[in-house]
Each structure stands twice: as structure tokens, then as C-alpha cells.
Design a protein around this motif. Structure first.
Motif, PDB file in Angstrom:
ATOM      1  N   THR A   4       0.857  -1.093   0.018  1.00 41.60           N
ATOM      2  CA  THR A   4      -0.055  -0.174   0.066  1.00 41.60           C
ATOM      3  C   THR A   4       0.883   1.154   0.081  1.00 41.60           C
ATOM      4  O   THR A   4       0.559   2.181  -0.807  1.00 41.60           O
ATOM      5  CB  THR A   4      -0.700   0.190   1.246  1.00 41.60           C
ATOM      6  N   ALA A   8       0.993   3.992  -2.903  1.00 46.08           N
ATOM      7  CA  ALA A   8       0.766   5.637  -2.650  1.00 46.08           C
ATOM      8  C   ALA A   8       2.092   6.268  -3.092  1.00 46.08           C
ATOM      9  O   ALA A   8       1.668   7.368  -3.542  1.00 46.08           O
ATOM     10  CB  ALA A   8       0.818   5.933  -1.028  1.00 46.08           C
ATOM     11  N   ALA A  13      -3.009   9.967  -4.452  1.00 52.15           N
ATOM     12  CA  ALA A  13      -4.206  10.513  -4.705  1.00 52.15           C
ATOM     13  C   ALA A  13      -3.988  12.073  -4.779  1.00 52.15           C
ATOM     14  O   ALA A  13      -3.172  12.612  -3.674  1.00 52.15           O
ATOM     15  CB  ALA A  13      -5.121  10.285  -3.632  1.00 52.15           C
ATOM     16  N   GLY A  17      -9.095  13.251  -6.375  1.00 54.97           N
ATOM     17  CA  GLY A  17      -9.170  11.968  -5.980  1.00 54.97           C
ATOM     18  C   GLY A  17      -8.429  11.972  -4.437  1.00 54.97           C
ATOM     19  O   GLY A  17      -8.819  11.267  -3.683  1.00 54.97           O
ATOM     20  N   ALA A  21     -10.427  10.535  -1.526  1.00 52.02           N
ATOM     21  CA  ALA A  21      -9.866   9.522  -0.423  1.00 52.02           C
ATOM     22  C   ALA A  21      -9.712   9.999   1.118  1.00 52.02           C
ATOM     23  O   ALA A  21      -9.993   9.203   2.087  1.00 52.02           O
ATOM     24  CB  ALA A  21      -8.190   9.502  -0.943  1.00 52.02           C
ATOM     25  N   SER A  22      -9.661  11.476   1.125  1.00 53.86           N
ATOM     26  CA  SER A  22      -9.850  11.927   2.619  1.00 53.86           C
ATOM     27  C   SER A  22     -11.508  11.779   3.196  1.00 53.86           C
ATOM     28  O   SER A  22     -11.510  11.400   4.227  1.00 53.86           O
ATOM     29  CB  SER A  22      -9.638  13.356   2.669  1.00 53.86           C
ATOM     30  N   THR A  25     -11.764   7.933   4.031  1.00 51.86           N
ATOM     31  CA  THR A  25     -10.677   7.870   5.201  1.00 51.86           C
ATOM     32  C   THR A  25     -11.600   8.237   6.380  1.00 51.86           C
ATOM     33  O   THR A  25     -11.502   7.486   7.475  1.00 51.86           O
ATOM     34  CB  THR A  25      -9.416   8.230   5.309  1.00 51.86           C
ATOM     35  N   LEU A 194      -6.776   1.801   3.627  1.00 53.70           N
ATOM     36  CA  LEU A 194      -7.189   3.090   3.069  1.00 53.70           C
ATOM     37  C   LEU A 194      -6.662   4.077   3.809  1.00 53.70           C
ATOM     38  O   LEU A 194      -5.974   5.141   3.276  1.00 53.70           O
ATOM     39  CB  LEU A 194      -8.670   3.145   3.264  1.00 53.70           C
ATOM     40  N   TYR A 197      -2.873   4.555   2.815  1.00 55.80           N
ATOM     41  CA  TYR A 197      -2.889   5.095   1.424  1.00 55.80           C
ATOM     42  C   TYR A 197      -3.098   6.609   1.630  1.00 55.80           C
ATOM     43  O   TYR A 197      -2.362   7.326   0.825  1.00 55.80           O
ATOM     44  CB  TYR A 197      -3.604   4.390   0.425  1.00 55.80           C
ATOM     45  N   THR A 198      -3.978   7.013   1.969  1.00 49.27           N
ATOM     46  CA  THR A 198      -4.270   8.262   2.073  1.00 49.27           C
ATOM     47  C   THR A 198      -3.204   9.042   2.715  1.00 49.27           C
ATOM     48  O   THR A 198      -2.721  10.247   2.468  1.00 49.27           O
ATOM     49  CB  THR A 198      -5.871   8.518   3.100  1.00 49.27           C
ATOM     50  N   SER A 201       0.262   9.017   0.357  1.00 48.64           N
ATOM     51  CA  SER A 201      -0.520   9.851  -0.469  1.00 48.64           C
ATOM     52  C   SER A 201      -0.054  11.463  -0.237  1.00 48.64           C
ATOM     53  O   SER A 201       0.444  12.355  -1.227  1.00 48.64           O
ATOM     54  CB  SER A 201      -1.718   9.666  -1.103  1.00 48.64           C
TER      55      SER A 201
END
Length: 310
Positions: A4, A8, A13, A17, A21-22, A25, A194, A197-198, A201
């Protein structure tokens, strides 16, 4: 988890995007804490509650010894730890203990499982309140975290309210959740990925990998290894000095030395700005892997021995 982070790094993102994603999350964090609230049942572990000295020791290790060691680690900045990595170390030291792995390792090693269930659950319930408060106390003024009335409201809405709702609904949905452990486990892991990743990112967009070198990463790993060793030794010695039985000492060692990435990552997403959260959670992610490797080895060794080690 590492995959992950890699995704990222390569495909962070951005723009719309990042907004999506935020938002996802935020929802995922609320769902996670609702599920934690619905799962944690201290009353079911009441058989282990009578070991109050053990629970006090674990709580002091989790929310006093760890933060004191983080405070002492100020001596390592900026020569060894950058300001962001030090703040991440502080955050690592104020998150609660793990639940699942603490109980699992205690069981494998022949420890007091009912006491482990109770004390790990107590740590996580207390952490919903203590972790944000300790983080605010130790990190306010660093520029990465603010503790305003608006921030308190956000913490309450995203963490405390879902957790309390899960606790309140547990009598009605507990059995349903027991029958769907596999599905809920996927929801847990998916939500955490997730969050990772956020966080990374946003960090990649802000250029975090340009602010940390391989040498700094190795230095951080060494610091975390020393931190884990100190806490393992301290909890073992404290259990011996307090006259605990060997099963109780096992429980104190595993529950008092662990830190929960599953709880800490969602909290970090709420408490810190997107630009810095990637570096803030890096120490917690590394410590999580380290504690699993070390504690798994200890649990197997003690379980195979079946007696108090010399």
C-alpha cells in the motif's frame, strides 16, 4: 501494508482523488471505531479484572513509561531523529496496546489469558481519551498538531461517538458480528489500508521521501529496537519485583510492551495534518512489525519451555 505504501508512492491521490480518499478515510475511521466499540466487552473478561496490580502495571507501561522514554528521546534530535520522526515517536508512545496479538501471544506463551483480555481491552477503551490528550500535551506547539475546541469536536465525532455507539449496540449486534468475523476482518484491514494509502499519498505529494534518507530510516529502526528492549525488560523486572506468577508476568510483558497500529493509524489521520501524517505514522508502522517479530519469538520460546525461564 508495504504494498500500500508503494502504491501511494507511485500513484498518490491528487486533486479530486485526494478529496475522495480523505472523505472515505473519515468514514472508514468512524466505522473502525464503531467496530472496536462493538467488539470490546470488558465485562466478558471480568474473570481477569481482579488482577488489579497487573492492570495498573500495563496501564503505567503503556501511558507513562512509553511517553517518558519518548520525552527522553529528545536528546536524539536533530542528530539522529528529524523533528517529524521524533513527533512520530512521541505519537507511537501514546497509543494504546494491541488487543488481538497481545492475547494471542499471551496464550501461546502460557500466560494469563483472561487477564490479558481485560487489560488489553481496558487499554484500548482508555486510549480513546488518553491518546489524544497525551498527544496534545506532548506535541502542541510543534506545528503538526493543534488542540483547539474544533479539534476536540472532530476527535469526539470521529472516535468517541462511534466507539460509544458500538458499545451501546453491542448487546444486539455482538452475536451477529461473531458470525461474520471473516467479513468484518476484511473491513478492518481494508479500512486501515485506506488510512495508510491516504496518509502516504498526502505525504508523497508534500515530498516526505525527499525529507528522509536511508540513514535516517536505519537510525529510526535502531531507536525503536532499543525502545522495545527497554520496555520488555522493564515490564519483566516489574512483574518479578511485584511477585507476579509467571503467567501474570507473561501477560504484563506482552500487553505492556505492545502498541496498536490498528488504533493508532486512524487516530493519526484525525489528529494530524495530511502533509505530515505520513512521516508521523512511520515509526508506529515500523515498531508494529518489530514487536510482532520479537514477541512471536518470545511466545514460542516460553510456550515450548512451559515453565518460568531462568
Amino acid at each position: 501494508m508495504l504494498a500500500t505504501v508503494l502504491v501511494a508512492t507511485v500513484l498518490p491521490a491528487r486533486g479530486v482523488g485526494a478529496t475522495v480518499a480523505s472523505t472515505a478515510t473519515t468514514v472508514a475511521v468512524a466505522v473502525l471505531f464503531f467496530l472496536y466499540g462493538a467488539r470490546i466487552a470488558p465485562r466478558e473478561a471480568w474473570a481477569g479484572a481482579r488482577h488489579w496490580r497487573l492492570h495498573v502495571l500495563v496501564m503505567l507501561s503503556t501511558f507513562a513509561l512509553f511517553p517518558l522514554l519518548a520525552f527522553a528521546a529528545q536528546l536524539l534530535r536533530p542528530a539522529v531523529l528529524t523533528p517529524e520522526l521524533y513527533q512520530g515517536l512521541v505519537f507511537l508512545c501514546v497509543v494504546p496496546s494491541t488487543v488481538q496479538s497481545s492475547i494471542a501471544f499471551t496464550s501461546i506463551a502460557g500466560g494469563n489469558v483472561p487477564a490479558a483480555i481485560f487489560t488489553a481491552s481496558l487499554s484500548n477503551v482508555a486510549g480513546v481519551v488518553l491518546t489524544p490528550l497525551l498527544a496534545a500535551l506532548m506535541l502542541t506547539g510543534t506545528g503538526t498538531m493543534t488542540f483547539s475546541p474544533a479539534a476536540i469536536g472532530e476527535i469526539v465525532l470521529q472516535l468517541v461517538v462511534p466507539f460509544a455507539a458500538g458499545q451501546a449496540l453491542r448487546p444486539w449486534i455482538g452475536a451477529w458480528m461473531q458470525r461474520r468475523r471473516r467479513v468484518l476482518g476484511l473491513v478492518d484491514r481494508g479500512s486501515i489500508l485506506l488510512v495508510v494509502y491516504t496518509a502516504f499519498s498526502a505525504g508523497v505529494v508534500a515530498g516526505i521521501w525527499h525529507r528522509i534518507s536511508t540513514g535516517r530510516l536505519l537510525a529510526l529502526a535502531a531507536v525503536l529496537a532499543v525502545l522495545l528492549t527497554v520496555v520488555l525488560v522493564a515490564t519483566a523486572l516489574a512483574g518479578r519485583l511485584l511477585g507476579f506468577s509467571w503467567p501474570d508476568r507473561i501477560t504484563a510483558i506482552f500487553c505492556g510492551s505492545k502498541k496498536s497500529m490498528a488504533t493508532g493509524l486512524p487516530m493519526a489521520a484525525v489528529l494530524f495534518s495530511p502533509q505530515v501524517v505520513g512521516l508521523i505514522v512511520l515509526p508506529l508502522m515500523l515498531f508494529h512489525q518489530l514487536q510482532l517479530i520479537v514477541c512471536a519469538a518470545l511466545a514460542r520460546r516460553w510456550g515450548a519451555a512451559g515453565t518460568t525461564p531462568a
